[in-house]
Design a protein around this motif. Structure first.
Motif, PDB file in Angstrom:
ATOM      1  N   VAL A 190       1.822   8.918   0.582  1.00 60.09           N
ATOM      2  CA  VAL A 190       2.684   8.456  -0.025  1.00 60.09           C
ATOM      3  C   VAL A 190       3.445   7.379   0.098  1.00 60.09           C
ATOM      4  CG1 VAL A 190       3.387   8.477  -1.894  1.00 60.09           C
ATOM      5  CG2 VAL A 190       2.302  10.872  -1.642  1.00 60.09           C
ATOM      6  N   LEU A 191       3.496   7.229   1.222  1.00 61.42           N
ATOM      7  CA  LEU A 191       4.335   5.689   1.974  1.00 61.42           C
ATOM      8  C   LEU A 191       3.448   4.589   2.367  1.00 61.42           C
ATOM      9  CD1 LEU A 191       7.280   4.561   2.549  1.00 61.42           C
ATOM     10  CD2 LEU A 191       7.490   5.452   4.260  1.00 61.42           C
ATOM     11  N   VAL A 192       2.179   5.614   3.179  1.00 61.09           N
ATOM     12  CA  VAL A 192       1.466   4.378   4.464  1.00 61.09           C
ATOM     13  C   VAL A 192       0.619   4.087   2.561  1.00 61.09           C
ATOM     14  CG1 VAL A 192      -0.761   4.398   5.435  1.00 61.09           C
ATOM     15  CG2 VAL A 192       1.574   6.046   6.039  1.00 61.09           C
ATOM     16  N   VAL A 193       0.319   4.618   1.848  1.00 62.58           N
ATOM     17  CA  VAL A 193      -0.787   4.218   0.537  1.00 62.58           C
ATOM     18  C   VAL A 193      -0.125   2.982  -0.021  1.00 62.58           C
ATOM     19  CG1 VAL A 193      -1.847   4.674  -1.656  1.00 62.58           C
ATOM     20  CG2 VAL A 193      -2.057   5.880   0.438  1.00 62.58           C
ATOM     21  N   ALA A 194       1.137   3.229  -0.844  1.00 59.14           N
ATOM     22  CA  ALA A 194       2.217   2.643  -1.142  1.00 59.14           C
ATOM     23  C   ALA A 194       2.849   1.031  -0.173  1.00 59.14           C
ATOM     24  CB  ALA A 194       3.655   3.389  -1.488  1.00 59.14           C
ATOM     25  N   VAL A 195       2.701   1.521   0.709  1.00 60.77           N
ATOM     26  CA  VAL A 195       3.020   0.159   2.044  1.00 60.77           C
ATOM     27  C   VAL A 195       0.992  -0.940   1.742  1.00 60.77           C
ATOM     28  CG1 VAL A 195       2.989  -0.924   4.309  1.00 60.77           C
ATOM     29  CG2 VAL A 195       4.501   0.627   3.449  1.00 60.77           C
ATOM     30  N   PHE A 196       0.538  -0.414   1.785  1.00 63.95           N
ATOM     31  CA  PHE A 196      -0.950  -0.523   1.846  1.00 63.95           C
ATOM     32  C   PHE A 196      -1.317  -1.552   0.455  1.00 63.95           C
ATOM     33  CE2 PHE A 196      -1.788   0.817   6.095  1.00 63.95           C
ATOM     34  CZ  PHE A 196      -2.717  -0.162   6.638  1.00 63.95           C
ATOM     35  N   GLN A 197      -0.849  -0.950  -0.714  1.00 59.35           N
ATOM     36  CA  GLN A 197      -0.661  -1.756  -2.215  1.00 59.35           C
ATOM     37  C   GLN A 197      -0.238  -2.747  -1.895  1.00 59.35           C
ATOM     38  OE1 GLN A 197      -2.785   0.176  -4.341  1.00 59.35           O
ATOM     39  NE2 GLN A 197      -2.058  -1.693  -5.895  1.00 59.35           N
ATOM     40  N   GLN A 198       1.005  -2.593  -1.537  1.00 57.98           N
ATOM     41  CA  GLN A 198       2.050  -3.678  -1.717  1.00 57.98           C
ATOM     42  C   GLN A 198       1.195  -5.207  -0.940  1.00 57.98           C
ATOM     43  OE1 GLN A 198       4.328  -4.180  -3.711  1.00 57.98           O
ATOM     44  NE2 GLN A 198       4.108  -2.341  -4.717  1.00 57.98           N
ATOM     45  N   MET A 199       0.500  -4.800  -0.112  1.00 63.52           N
ATOM     46  CA  MET A 199       0.445  -5.797   1.260  1.00 63.52           C
ATOM     47  C   MET A 199      -1.252  -6.096   0.332  1.00 63.52           C
ATOM     48  SD  MET A 199       0.786  -4.668   4.894  1.00 63.52           S
ATOM     49  CE  MET A 199       0.450  -5.963   5.199  1.00 63.52           C
ATOM     50  N   PHE A 200      -1.857  -5.153  -0.083  1.00 60.75           N
ATOM     51  CA  PHE A 200      -3.489  -5.677   0.011  1.00 60.75           C
ATOM     52  C   PHE A 200      -3.854  -5.967  -1.480  1.00 60.75           C
ATOM     53  CE2 PHE A 200      -3.532  -4.725   4.309  1.00 60.75           C
ATOM     54  CZ  PHE A 200      -3.610  -4.994   4.873  1.00 60.75           C
ATOM     55  N   GLY A 201      -2.582  -4.839  -2.296  1.00 63.62           N
ATOM     56  CA  GLY A 201      -3.413  -5.111  -4.109  1.00 63.62           C
ATOM     57  C   GLY A 201      -3.618  -6.110  -4.512  1.00 63.62           C
ATOM     58  N   GLY A 202      -3.988  -5.985  -5.737  1.00 67.70           N
ATOM     59  CA  GLY A 202      -4.092  -6.964  -6.792  1.00 67.70           C
ATOM     60  C   GLY A 202      -2.715  -7.261  -6.875  1.00 67.70           C
ATOM     61  N   ALA A 203      -1.582  -7.176  -7.510  1.00 65.32           N
ATOM     62  CA  ALA A 203      -0.001  -8.304  -6.803  1.00 65.32           C
ATOM     63  C   ALA A 203       0.688  -7.945  -5.943  1.00 65.32           C
ATOM     64  CB  ALA A 203      -0.073  -7.487  -7.565  1.00 65.32           C
ATOM     65  N   GLY A 204      -0.678  -7.513  -5.096  1.00 64.00           N
ATOM     66  CA  GLY A 204       0.257  -7.431  -3.548  1.00 64.00           C
ATOM     67  C   GLY A 204       0.362  -8.829  -2.778  1.00 64.00           C
ATOM     68  N   MET A 205       0.588  -8.856  -1.491  1.00 69.80           N
ATOM     69  CA  MET A 205       1.136  -9.914  -0.359  1.00 69.80           C
ATOM     70  C   MET A 205      -0.111 -10.837  -0.138  1.00 69.80           C
ATOM     71  SD  MET A 205       3.443 -10.691   2.654  1.00 69.80           S
ATOM     72  CE  MET A 205       1.893  -9.284   3.916  1.00 69.80           C
TER      73      MET A 205
END
Length: 369
Positions: A190-205
């Motif tokens: 859950v934490l790994v997916v959340a980190v990748f979401q914050q980096m490579f998601g549509g609203a990510g970094m």
């Protein structure tokens, strides 16, 4: 001159007569009866001694076994809870695979065993329906694609990084690198997916950085085409540290004399790595490769389940999520058990085949020949 009449052969002839007395077979008489009696006595005593020694040997073996149990009783008591847990949670549930041949209904009784006994037997209908289901073959295809991508891009990473860390001279730098790389292994998916979401998601970094420079945003987390590579990157970040520790432990057992001898022969760093380091790692690489091939149809249930809906079932459905969706969500337990049983049988076949290849390459594999 009377002493000269004594024949020299007389003294020599008397020597064999005293030989039986020296050997203990008779009392010194030279008649045939005495010698045969002495031989019989010697044979009897030897036979009785041999039988007594063999019986003592068997008794000593039994005593040795009891001694080993008495000596290792603490270790046996320590491993007994683990053995019980494996039997209860790993081997005993294998009997429940009988529901793959039934139209299993868990609501027939509060007791699961009674429900199995009262559920109707349908034979191979679940397997026939499974092989005719396009969703099943879609899950098989996605599983195999993800396995080959991870085998090519994820499996060599721990080996290469372990070689890189092992070449670092300063021990403190090496220890810090090991700790940093091993830390994500303790993170939940859950934490790994959340980190990748914050980096490579549509609203990510990454997407915000591209928009800031006048480019369109990028949403890798919902792209079905890059989904296998996304899962592989997550696995590398989370689990590569464990493999690095394993290979570093194997490298620590390589004798330094081999490196010194290769250096004296004029071998450089790359030749020493090729001719000394990699052959030392080959047994560990073969063992982990056999285990990885046997685990080919299990590519990460929790990791994929968390991201399955984001990319759709066409790209995100694998065998584990297929079994979960049909068994837990659709309550079709017999159909899900049939798919799980096929997956288990195929995995066993892959382990045996990969282990045979390891034996042909001269490695031990999971077990010896």
């Amino acid at each position: 001159m009377s002493h000269s009449t004594v024949p020299r052969g007389g003294a020599e002839a008397s020597t064999p007569a005293t030989a039986p007395a020296q050997s203990g077979g008779s009392t010194g008489s030279i008649d045939s009866t005495g010698s045969s009696a002495g031989a019989t006595g010697a044979t009897g005593s030897t036979g009785s001694t041999g039988s007594t020694g063999s019986s003592r040997g068997r008794g000593a073996g039994r005593a040795s076994l009891r001694h080993r149990f008495r000596r290792d009783r603490v270790l046996i008591l320590m491993t007994l809870p683990a053995v019980v847990l494996v039997l209860v949670f790993a081997y005993l549930p294998i009997l429940g695979n009988v529901v793959a041949f039934q139209d299993y209904d868990p609501y027939l009784s509060d007791n699961g065993v009674v429900s199995i006994l009262n559920s109707p037997f349908v034979g191979l209908d679940n397997f026939r329906r499974m092989f005719e289901d396009p969703a099943f073959w879609n899950a098989v295809g996605n599983t195999l694609v993800l396995f080959f991508v991870q085998l090519l891009l994820f499996f060599p990473v721990p080996v290469l990084v372990a070689l890189l860390i092992n070449s670092v001279v300063r021990p403190r730098v090496r220890a810090v690198a090991q700790a940093v790389l091993y830390l994500p292994h303790f993170f939940s998916w859950v934490l790994v997916v959340a980190v990748f979401q914050q980096m490579f998601g549509g609203a990510g970094m990454l997407s915000q950085l591209l928009r800031h420079h006048g480019y369109d945003g990028l949403d890798i987390m919902t792209d079905p085409d890059t989904f296998p590579f996304l899962l592989t990157a997550q696995s590398v970040w989370k689990d590569a540290g464990w493999g690095i520790i394993v290979f570093l432990a194997a490298l620590a057992s390589v004798p330094t004399d081999l490196y010194e001898a290769a250096a004296m022969d004029g071998a450089g760093r790359w030749r020493r790595m090729w001719h000394v380091t990699l052959p030392a790692l080959r047994p560990v690489i073969a063992l982990l490769l056999v285990l990885r091939v046997g685990d080919a149809l299990t590519v990460g249930f929790e990791q994929i389940l968390l991201q399955r809906d984001a990319v759709g079932t066409d790209a995100g459905e694998v065998l584990d999520t297929f079994v979960w969706w049909n068994g837990v969500r659709n309550q079709d337990f017999g159909y899900a058990a049939a798919a799980g049983l096929v997956k288990g049988v195929v995995s066993i076949g892959l382990v045996l085949a990969a282990n045979k290849v390891a034996h042909l390459m001269g490695e031990q594999g999971v077990y010896k020949k």
